[in-house]
Design a protein around this motif. Sequence first.
Motif, short mmCIF file in Angstrom:
data_model
loop_
_atom_site.label_atom_id
_atom_site.label_comp_id
_atom_site.label_asym_id
_atom_site.label_seq_id
_atom_site.Cartn_x
_atom_site.Cartn_y
_atom_site.Cartn_z
N GLU A 92 0.80 -1.23 0.00
CA GLU A 92 0.00 0.00 0.00
C GLU A 92 0.82 1.28 0.00
O GLU A 92 0.35 2.31 -0.46
CB GLU A 92 -1.01 0.01 1.14
CG GLU A 92 -0.46 -0.07 2.52
CD GLU A 92 -1.57 0.02 3.59
OE1 GLU A 92 -2.69 0.47 3.27
OE2 GLU A 92 -1.29 -0.36 4.73
N ASP A 93 2.07 1.24 0.47
CA ASP A 93 2.80 2.49 0.64
C ASP A 93 3.90 2.77 -0.38
O ASP A 93 4.25 3.90 -0.64
CB ASP A 93 3.45 2.52 2.03
CG ASP A 93 2.41 2.59 3.11
OD1 ASP A 93 1.36 3.18 2.85
OD2 ASP A 93 2.67 2.05 4.20
N GLY A 102 8.95 -0.79 1.56
CA GLY A 102 8.19 -0.80 2.80
C GLY A 102 8.60 0.30 3.77
O GLY A 102 9.27 1.27 3.41
N ALA A 103 8.19 0.11 5.01
CA ALA A 103 8.52 1.09 6.04
C ALA A 103 10.03 1.20 6.22
O ALA A 103 10.55 2.26 6.56
CB ALA A 103 7.86 0.68 7.35
N CYS A 104 10.74 0.11 5.98
CA CYS A 104 12.20 0.14 6.10
C CYS A 104 12.78 1.29 5.29
O CYS A 104 13.58 2.07 5.78
CB CYS A 104 12.77 -1.21 5.61
SG CYS A 104 14.55 -1.23 5.54
N CYS A 112 14.24 2.65 8.67
CA CYS A 112 15.68 2.44 8.62
C CYS A 112 16.39 3.49 7.75
O CYS A 112 17.31 4.18 8.22
CB CYS A 112 15.92 1.02 8.09
SG CYS A 112 17.61 0.59 7.93
N SER A 151 16.06 7.19 9.09
CA SER A 151 16.79 7.43 10.35
C SER A 151 18.29 7.43 10.12
O SER A 151 19.02 8.23 10.68
CB SER A 151 16.39 6.43 11.44
OG SER A 151 16.75 5.12 11.08
N LYS A 152 18.76 6.53 9.24
CA LYS A 152 20.22 6.49 8.99
C LYS A 152 20.67 7.70 8.17
O LYS A 152 21.80 8.16 8.28
CB LYS A 152 20.60 5.20 8.28
CG LYS A 152 21.04 4.04 9.10
CD LYS A 152 20.35 3.48 10.25
CE LYS A 152 19.86 4.03 11.46
NZ LYS A 152 18.88 3.18 12.16
N GLY A 189 -3.94 -5.02 0.98
CA GLY A 189 -4.37 -6.39 0.68
C GLY A 189 -4.89 -7.08 1.92
O GLY A 189 -4.54 -6.73 3.04
N THR A 247 3.93 -7.86 6.24
CA THR A 247 3.22 -6.60 6.49
C THR A 247 3.89 -5.73 7.56
O THR A 247 3.41 -4.65 7.87
CB THR A 247 1.76 -6.90 6.92
OG1 THR A 247 1.79 -7.91 7.93
CG2 THR A 247 0.94 -7.37 5.74
N GLY A 248 4.98 -6.20 8.14
CA GLY A 248 5.77 -5.34 9.02
C GLY A 248 5.14 -5.07 10.37
O GLY A 248 4.34 -5.87 10.90
N GLY A 278 9.92 -11.09 8.12
CA GLY A 278 10.11 -9.72 8.58
C GLY A 278 9.46 -9.43 9.92
O GLY A 278 9.14 -10.33 10.71
N ASP A 279 9.23 -8.13 10.15
CA ASP A 279 8.77 -7.67 11.47
C ASP A 279 7.44 -8.27 11.88
O ASP A 279 7.16 -8.39 13.07
CB ASP A 279 8.64 -6.14 11.47
CG ASP A 279 9.99 -5.45 11.55
OD1 ASP A 279 11.03 -6.16 11.50
OD2 ASP A 279 10.02 -4.20 11.65
N MET A 299 13.79 -7.88 14.75
CA MET A 299 13.33 -6.80 13.88
C MET A 299 14.48 -6.05 13.24
O MET A 299 14.86 -4.95 13.67
CB MET A 299 12.42 -5.88 14.68
CG MET A 299 11.11 -6.54 15.03
SD MET A 299 9.94 -5.35 15.61
CE MET A 299 8.50 -6.36 15.81
N LEU A 300 15.03 -6.66 12.21
CA LEU A 300 16.11 -6.06 11.45
C LEU A 300 15.82 -6.26 9.98
O LEU A 300 15.31 -7.31 9.57
CB LEU A 300 17.45 -6.74 11.77
CG LEU A 300 18.07 -6.46 13.13
CD1 LEU A 300 19.27 -7.36 13.35
CD2 LEU A 300 18.49 -4.99 13.23
N ALA A 301 16.22 -5.26 9.17
CA ALA A 301 15.98 -5.35 7.73
C ALA A 301 16.70 -6.57 7.14
O ALA A 301 16.16 -7.27 6.27
CB ALA A 301 16.47 -4.06 7.07
#
Length: 462
Positions: free
Chosen positions: A14-15, A19-21, A26, A29-30, A98, A122-123, A286-287, A293-295
Motif C-alpha cells: 500500500e505504501d 516498505g517502512a524500512c 531504517c 533514520s540512517k 491487501g 506486512t511489518g 520480517g517484522d 526486527m532487522l531489515a
Amino acid sequence: MAAQLGAEVTVVDEDGLGGACVLTDCVPSKTLIESSTTMTSLRRSASLGLQLENGDNPVVDVDAPALYARIKALAAAQSNDIAERVEAEGVRIIQARGSLTGPHTIEAAGTAVHAGVVLIATGAFPRVLPDAVPDGERILTCRQLYDLDELPEELIVVGSGVTGAEFASAYQALGTQVTLVSSRERVLPHEDKDAAVVIEGVFRRRGMNVLGRSRAESVHRKGDGVVVTLTDGRTVTGSHCLLTVGMVASTASIGCERAGVRLDRRGFVDVDRVSRTSAPGVYAAGDCTGVLMLASVAAMQGRIAMWHALGEAVQPLRLSHVASTIFTDPEIASVGVSQAAVDRGEVAARMVKQPLATNPRAKMGGFRDGFVKIFARPGTGLVLGGVVVAPRASELILPISLAIEQNLSVDQLAHTFSVYPSLSGRVTEAARNVMALGPDATLSAPTQLRDEVAEHAERGLG
Ligand SMILES: Cc1cc2nc3c(=O)[nH]c(=O)nc-3n(C[C@H](O)[C@H](O)[C@H](O)COP(=O)(O)OP(=O)(O)OC[C@H]3O[C@@H](n4cnc5c(N)ncnc54)[C@H](O)[C@@H]3O)c2cc1C
C-alpha cells in the motif's frame, strides 16, 4: 528473487516498495544520522587544529526543512529504484491494501489475486502508550519526525532501547536539548553492558539529561510544549516528545484467521526457521513475525521462504550469526555470542576487550570512546562473537562476522593483515590478545585480569 527463479510474482503493497524500512524507518533514520555525525565531526574540528568561527563551539545551523526534505527525497528515490528493479524482473505490482480471504487468495483494490504460494510481510508499527497519543506535531512516533518544519528545541525521548538511543544521539548532535527517559537502570538494557555504559557516558558528557529508572505514564500537550508525567509523579517538560516504546505487528486486519495462519499472543505470525506459517503454502517474513526486527533478517527470511517454496536447497535461519548495529555516536556493532550468555554460563568463552583510545588511528581522529571485544571458544579458539564500539562500527564488525560464519579461529584472524594505521587493526590486535590468554582460559578469569592482559598488549601495534 522468486521471479528470477521463474515464478510468476505479484506484490501487493500500500505504501511503496521497500516498505517502512525504506520510506519511514531504517533509511530515513540512517540518513538523519549521517547529518548528525557530520555535525559531531564539525564540533571536533578545533581539537584537530581546524579553526572554525567560534572556537570549540562552531556555529553550524541546521536547516531543518532542507534536512527533512533530503531525507524524504532520498527515501522516495530508494523506493523508486526498488520498484523499477522489481518491475524489470516482470513482477506485477498492485499498490493497494491487501487482505487474505483464504490461504491462497488476496483481495486487493477490488480484485481477487490467486497464488499457489503467499508470503506475508506486512511489518510492524510503533507502539504508543494509552495516555500518550501522538498528534504528529508535538507528541511523535519515529515515523512523524520528518514532517516537522523545525528541529525540536527540547526533545524528550521516551524509551531507551535501540530506536530511542539512536534518535537521542542524533538530535543531541544536531543541537537539540535531549532528555532520555529510560525505565531501566541504564540505557540500551538489552545490549552488551560494557557498550551501553560507554554510550550512556558519552550521552551524559555531551549534556544529555538521562533519567534512569523512570517510566513514563502519560504525555500531554501544554501550551507550545509537552509534559511527560512519570509513574513516580515527577514531570518533565520539553518542546516535543518522541515515543520509542516498541513495535506492534501489523497483522490485525489482514485476514490471517481466514487463511488459517496462527498468530502468537502478541499478534506476531508464528513461523518456523524456513518461514512457514501454520497454513500450508503460506509463508511470513520480517517484522510481522517478531523474530528479530532487522531489515537484514527480514530479507533473509523472505529469501529462505522463496527458496523453500520453489524447491531450492535451503538452510534454516540462524539467528546466532546475525550482525547488527546501533547507530549511536559512536556506533555499537555486535555479532554472535553475547557477554550476557557467557556470564550466565550458557557458553564457555575466552574474551578480550581492548579500548579504542590507544589505537593510533583513533588518536588521529580524536576518538576516545569505544572498544573491540572478541569471544573465542576455549581449546579450539574458534571465534564465537564480538562487540565493536567505535565510529563506523557497522563496517568494522565484518571481519568478526566472517570469522564466525566461516569457522575461523582467533589464530587465523590474528594472522590476517590489517592496514596500519587503521581502526580494524584493533580487531586483529584483539584476536592476538585472545591467543595470548592461552587455549584453556575462560571467562571465569576475573575482569581485572582480562583488562590487564589487554592493556599489556596495548603497547604493541594496534
Ligand atoms: C526508526 C527505525 C530504524 C531502523 N533502523 C534499522 C537499521 O538501521 N537496520 C536494520 O536492519 N533495521 C532497522 N530497523 C528495522 C527495519 O526497519 C525492519 O526490520 C524492517 O523494516 C522490516 O521489514 P518488513 O518488510 O518486515 O516490514 P516493513 O519494512 O515495515 O514493510 C511492510 C510494508 O507492508 C505494508 N503493508 C502492511 N500491511 C499491508 C496490507 N494489508 N496490504 C498491503 N501492504 C501492507 C506496509 O505499509 C509497509 O510498507 C529500523 C526500524 C525503525 C523503526
